[in-house]
Design a protein around this motif. Structure first.
Motif, PDB file in Angstrom:
ATOM      1  N   THR A  59       0.813  -1.214   0.000  1.00 37.70           N
ATOM      2  CA  THR A  59       0.000   0.000   0.000  1.00 37.70           C
ATOM      3  C   THR A  59       0.850   1.269   0.000  1.00 37.70           C
ATOM      4  OG1 THR A  59      -0.110  -0.029   2.424  1.00 37.70           O
ATOM      5  CG2 THR A  59      -1.890  -1.156   1.213  1.00 37.70           C
ATOM      6  N   ALA A  60       2.149   1.117  -0.161  1.00 43.36           N
ATOM      7  CA  ALA A  60       3.054   2.269  -0.101  1.00 43.36           C
ATOM      8  C   ALA A  60       2.986   3.098  -1.380  1.00 43.36           C
ATOM      9  CB  ALA A  60       4.477   1.794   0.123  1.00 43.36           C
ATOM     10  N   THR A  61       3.060   4.399  -1.216  1.00 44.89           N
ATOM     11  CA  THR A  61       3.197   5.295  -2.350  1.00 44.89           C
ATOM     12  C   THR A  61       4.673   5.337  -2.724  1.00 44.89           C
ATOM     13  OG1 THR A  61       3.584   7.221  -0.943  1.00 44.89           O
ATOM     14  CG2 THR A  61       1.284   6.726  -1.516  1.00 44.89           C
ATOM     15  N   ASP A  62       4.987   5.959  -3.844  1.00 44.70           N
ATOM     16  CA  ASP A  62       6.396   6.049  -4.241  1.00 44.70           C
ATOM     17  C   ASP A  62       7.234   6.724  -3.169  1.00 44.70           C
ATOM     18  OD1 ASP A  62       5.902   4.784  -6.625  1.00 44.70           O
ATOM     19  OD2 ASP A  62       5.792   6.617  -7.812  1.00 44.70           O
ATOM     20  N   GLU A  63       6.681   7.775  -2.570  1.00 44.57           N
ATOM     21  CA  GLU A  63       7.412   8.513  -1.541  1.00 44.57           C
ATOM     22  C   GLU A  63       7.619   7.666  -0.287  1.00 44.57           C
ATOM     23  OE1 GLU A  63       6.431  12.411   0.978  1.00 44.57           O
ATOM     24  OE2 GLU A  63       6.417  12.723  -1.195  1.00 44.57           O
ATOM     25  N   SER A  64       6.549   6.997   0.147  1.00 42.51           N
ATOM     26  CA  SER A  64       6.687   6.185   1.360  1.00 42.51           C
ATOM     27  C   SER A  64       7.495   4.915   1.087  1.00 42.51           C
ATOM     28  CB  SER A  64       5.321   5.846   1.960  1.00 42.51           C
ATOM     29  OG  SER A  64       4.577   5.015   1.096  1.00 42.51           O
ATOM     30  N   ALA A  65       7.494   4.446  -0.161  1.00 44.38           N
ATOM     31  CA  ALA A  65       8.284   3.262  -0.502  1.00 44.38           C
ATOM     32  C   ALA A  65       9.777   3.533  -0.304  1.00 44.38           C
ATOM     33  CB  ALA A  65       8.001   2.821  -1.926  1.00 44.38           C
ATOM     34  N   ALA A  66      10.214   4.751  -0.597  1.00 45.16           N
ATOM     35  CA  ALA A  66      11.623   5.097  -0.390  1.00 45.16           C
ATOM     36  C   ALA A  66      11.973   5.018   1.090  1.00 45.16           C
ATOM     37  CB  ALA A  66      11.908   6.489  -0.941  1.00 45.16           C
TER      38      ALA A  66
END
Length: 102
Positions: A64-71
């Motif tokens: 469920t991570a966004t690109d920003e939170s995935a980093a």
């Protein structure tokens, strides 16, 4: 060194000896010397279990991570993997010492 904050705990949470050792090690940059090898082995095994549980929770959030939170998750995962490798290396060292004593 894992600089990520610990997950929130319930109000009645009592930190374990392993929790306190982890905080001391992060603050000092040095491992806490166990009372004896058996205590060290038990503590490291508990630490590995805690780190693996934290890693599982982190991986569950990945979908469920966004690109920003995935980093951010990726950085936390790298830190957890490093902490796990260090703990497993220490466990191996303690078990080898125990084997030489027997």
């Amino acid at each position: 060194m894992n600089l990520n904050p610990m997950p929130e705990q319930p109000e009645d949470y009592e930190p374990t000896e392993t929790d306190m050792d982890m905080v001391i090690e992060e603050a000092t940059g040095k491992p806490v010397k166990p009372a004896d090898l058996a205590a060290g082995i038990a503590s490291i095994r508990q630490r590995i279990a805690q780190l693996e549980a934290e890693k599982t929770k982190l991986l569950d959030r990945w979908d469920t991570a966004t690109d920003e939170s995935a980093a951010s998750l990726n950085q936390h995962l790298a830190s957890l993997n490093k902490d796990l490798a260090t703990a497993r290396e220490r466990l191996s060292h303690y078990e080898a010492q125990l084997g030489r004593q027997n």
